[in-house]
Scaffold this motif. Structure first.
Motif, PDB file in Angstrom:
ATOM      1  N   MET A  36       3.925  17.924   6.070  1.00  0.00           N
ATOM      2  CA  MET A  36       3.082  16.980   5.334  1.00  0.00           C
ATOM      3  C   MET A  36       2.974  15.647   6.067  1.00  0.00           C
ATOM      4  O   MET A  36       1.919  15.003   6.045  1.00  0.00           O
ATOM      5  N   LEU A  37       4.032  15.222   6.718  1.00  0.00           N
ATOM      6  CA  LEU A  37       3.970  13.988   7.495  1.00  0.00           C
ATOM      7  C   LEU A  37       3.025  14.129   8.690  1.00  0.00           C
ATOM      8  O   LEU A  37       2.291  13.199   9.032  1.00  0.00           O
ATOM      9  N   VAL A  38       3.041  15.292   9.312  1.00  0.00           N
ATOM     10  CA  VAL A  38       2.099  15.547  10.406  1.00  0.00           C
ATOM     11  C   VAL A  38       0.669  15.541   9.871  1.00  0.00           C
ATOM     12  O   VAL A  38      -0.242  14.977  10.494  1.00  0.00           O
ATOM     13  N   ALA A  39       0.464  16.143   8.708  1.00  0.00           N
ATOM     14  CA  ALA A  39      -0.863  16.149   8.092  1.00  0.00           C
ATOM     15  C   ALA A  39      -1.320  14.724   7.784  1.00  0.00           C
ATOM     16  O   ALA A  39      -2.497  14.378   7.983  1.00  0.00           O
ATOM     17  N   LEU A  40      -0.379  13.887   7.314  1.00  0.00           N
ATOM     18  CA  LEU A  40      -0.729  12.503   7.012  1.00  0.00           C
ATOM     19  C   LEU A  40      -1.183  11.760   8.258  1.00  0.00           C
ATOM     20  O   LEU A  40      -2.164  11.004   8.224  1.00  0.00           O
ATOM     21  N   GLU A  41      -0.470  11.954   9.356  1.00  0.00           N
ATOM     22  CA  GLU A  41      -0.868  11.316  10.613  1.00  0.00           C
ATOM     23  C   GLU A  41      -2.302  11.682  10.965  1.00  0.00           C
ATOM     24  O   GLU A  41      -3.106  10.830  11.353  1.00  0.00           O
ATOM     25  N   SER A  42      -2.630  12.947  10.839  1.00  0.00           N
ATOM     26  CA  SER A  42      -3.971  13.417  11.152  1.00  0.00           C
ATOM     27  C   SER A  42      -5.005  12.838  10.191  1.00  0.00           C
ATOM     28  O   SER A  42      -6.089  12.413  10.598  1.00  0.00           O
ATOM     29  N   ASP A  43      -4.657  12.796   8.911  1.00  0.00           N
ATOM     30  CA  ASP A  43      -5.589  12.283   7.908  1.00  0.00           C
ATOM     31  C   ASP A  43      -5.847  10.787   8.080  1.00  0.00           C
ATOM     32  O   ASP A  43      -6.967  10.314   7.893  1.00  0.00           O
ATOM     33  N   TYR A  45      -5.737   9.132  10.866  1.00  0.00           N
ATOM     34  CA  TYR A  45      -6.610   9.001  12.033  1.00  0.00           C
ATOM     35  C   TYR A  45      -8.044   9.343  11.658  1.00  0.00           C
ATOM     36  O   TYR A  45      -8.986   8.646  12.060  1.00  0.00           O
ATOM     37  N   ARG A  46      -8.218  10.399  10.872  1.00  0.00           N
ATOM     38  CA  ARG A  46      -9.560  10.800  10.451  1.00  0.00           C
ATOM     39  C   ARG A  46     -10.228   9.714   9.633  1.00  0.00           C
ATOM     40  O   ARG A  46     -11.400   9.379   9.856  1.00  0.00           O
ATOM     41  N   ILE A  47      -9.487   9.144   8.679  1.00  0.00           N
ATOM     42  CA  ILE A  47     -10.048   8.083   7.830  1.00  0.00           C
ATOM     43  C   ILE A  47     -10.431   6.867   8.664  1.00  0.00           C
ATOM     44  O   ILE A  47     -11.471   6.235   8.441  1.00  0.00           O
ATOM     45  N   LYS A  48      -9.589   6.536   9.617  1.00  0.00           N
ATOM     46  CA  LYS A  48      -9.848   5.370  10.465  1.00  0.00           C
ATOM     47  C   LYS A  48     -11.144   5.520  11.244  1.00  0.00           C
ATOM     48  O   LYS A  48     -11.833   4.528  11.538  1.00  0.00           O
ATOM     49  N   GLU A  49     -11.499   6.742  11.584  1.00  0.00           N
ATOM     50  CA  GLU A  49     -12.701   7.005  12.364  1.00  0.00           C
ATOM     51  C   GLU A  49     -13.980   6.930  11.530  1.00  0.00           C
ATOM     52  O   GLU A  49     -15.072   6.860  12.079  1.00  0.00           O
ATOM     53  N   ILE A  50     -13.868   6.934  10.214  1.00  0.00           N
ATOM     54  CA  ILE A  50     -15.040   6.838   9.329  1.00  0.00           C
ATOM     55  C   ILE A  50     -15.345   5.367   9.070  1.00  0.00           C
ATOM     56  O   ILE A  50     -14.516   4.639   8.530  1.00  0.00           O
ATOM     57  N   GLN A  51     -16.518   4.925   9.438  1.00  0.00           N
ATOM     58  CA  GLN A  51     -16.861   3.508   9.321  1.00  0.00           C
ATOM     59  C   GLN A  51     -17.297   3.119   7.916  1.00  0.00           C
ATOM     60  O   GLN A  51     -17.089   1.991   7.481  1.00  0.00           O
ATOM     61  N   SER A  52     -17.918   4.022   7.186  1.00  0.00           N
ATOM     62  CA  SER A  52     -18.400   3.736   5.833  1.00  0.00           C
ATOM     63  C   SER A  52     -17.247   3.776   4.839  1.00  0.00           C
ATOM     64  O   SER A  52     -16.561   4.791   4.702  1.00  0.00           O
ATOM     65  N   HIS A  53     -17.042   2.673   4.113  1.00  0.00           N
ATOM     66  CA  HIS A  53     -15.988   2.642   3.100  1.00  0.00           C
ATOM     67  C   HIS A  53     -16.288   3.625   1.974  1.00  0.00           C
ATOM     68  O   HIS A  53     -15.374   4.260   1.435  1.00  0.00           O
TER      69      HIS A  53
END
Length: 224
Positions: A36-43, A45-53
Motif C-alpha cells: 500500500m505504501l508503494v501504491a501511495l507513492e505511485s498515486d 506522483y500521478r496526482i502531481k502530474e494532473i494540473q487541473s484541481h
C-alpha cells in the motif's frame, strides 16, 4: 534501492522525524502495508502530474479513496496506525472530495494517535484536520451549498481541549455560527461569531455580529 525499499525508507524517515516523544513506535509493517505504501507513492506522483484541481479531485474520489478504504477500515478497527502516510493522505483526500464523514473518522483516529503530517505541511495533525475541515465548510457556505451541521458540531465538541491555532479555531466558530444563523438560531450564532472575532479579528464577522445584535434587540423589544 528499488521502488518498494525507497517507499519504506521515506515512510520511516517521516515517522521518525515527526513522531512526538510520548507516542510509541507503530507496529512493524507487514506485506500489505508495504504494498500500500508503494501504491501511495505511485498515486501521489500521478496526482502531481494532473494540473487541473477539479480533475485531481475526480480521480481522488473515483479511484484513490476506494482503493485504500478497506485497508484503512482494518487499521481503524484494529487501532493500528502502522502507516501514517496513508492515513493522513486519505484524510486530506477525503476533505478535498467532500467525504466529510470519512474525513471525520480518519481525522479523529489520526489525532488520537498523534500521527505526523506529510513532508511540506507546516501544521500538526490537529490543526491540519480542524483547519481543513473548517475551511471546507466555509467554502461550501460561500457557494451557498449545504453544510451538514452534525459533523461540524461534533468536530467543535471533540476539539474543545485540543491546542489549536487561534485562526483555526476562529474559522471553526465562524463556520458553526453561519450554520446556526442559516437555521435562524440567532441566539446561538451570535456568541460563536464573537468568539471567532476575539480569536482572530481578521475572520470578518463584525458585520454578522452587528446584524444579529440588532435583530435580537428588535426581537426582545417586541411585546410578549
Amino acid at each position: 534501492m528499488n521502488r518498494a525499499a525507497a517507499a519504506m525508507a521515506r515512510h520511516a524517515q517521516v515517522v521518525a522525524g515527526n513522531k512526538p516523544a510520548s507516542v510509541a513506535a507503530p507496529a512493524p509493517l507487514n506485506q500489505q502495508d508495504r504494498l500500500m505504501l508503494v501504491a501511495l507513492e505511485s498515486d501521489l506522483y500521478r496526482i502531481k502530474e494532473i494540473q487541473s484541481h477539479a480533475r485531481r479531485n475526480e480521480v481522488k474520489k473515483a479511484e484513490l479513496l476506494p482503493r485504500y478504504r478497506a485497508y484503512l477500515e482494518d487499521l481503524l478497527v484494529s487501532s493500528q496506525p502502522r502507516t501514517p502516510a496513508i492515513i493522513v493522505r486519505n484524510l486530506i483526500w477525503a476533505i478535498d472530495t467532500a467525504d466529510y464523514d470519512w474525513a471525520l473518522r480518519l481525522g479523529l483516529f489520526a489525532v488520537a494517535h498523534q500521527l505526523p503530517t506529510p513532508e511540506g505541511f507546516r501544521r500538526d495533525i490537529r490543526n491540519l484536520f480542524v483547519g481543513d475541515m473548517a475551511t471546507a465548510a466555509l467554502e461550501l457556505q460561500k457557494n451557498s451549498q449545504i453544510v451538514i451541521i452534525d459533523w461540524l458540531f461534533n468536530l467543535e465538541g471533540m476539539s474543545k481541549k485540543w491546542d489549536l491555532i487561534d485562526e483555526v479555531r476562529a474559522d471553526l466558530y465562524k463556520a458553526l455560527a453561519q450554520e446556526y444563523e442559516r437555521g435562524k438560531h440567532y441566539g446561538t450564532a451570535l456568541p460563536l461569531y464573537r468568539l471567532a472575532d476575539k480569536l482572530n479579528s481578521r475572520v470578518r464577522v463584525q458585520r454578522a455580529i452587528t446584524r444579529l445584535e440588532k435583530l435580537l434587540e428588535a426581537q426582545n423589544a417586541q411585546p410578549a
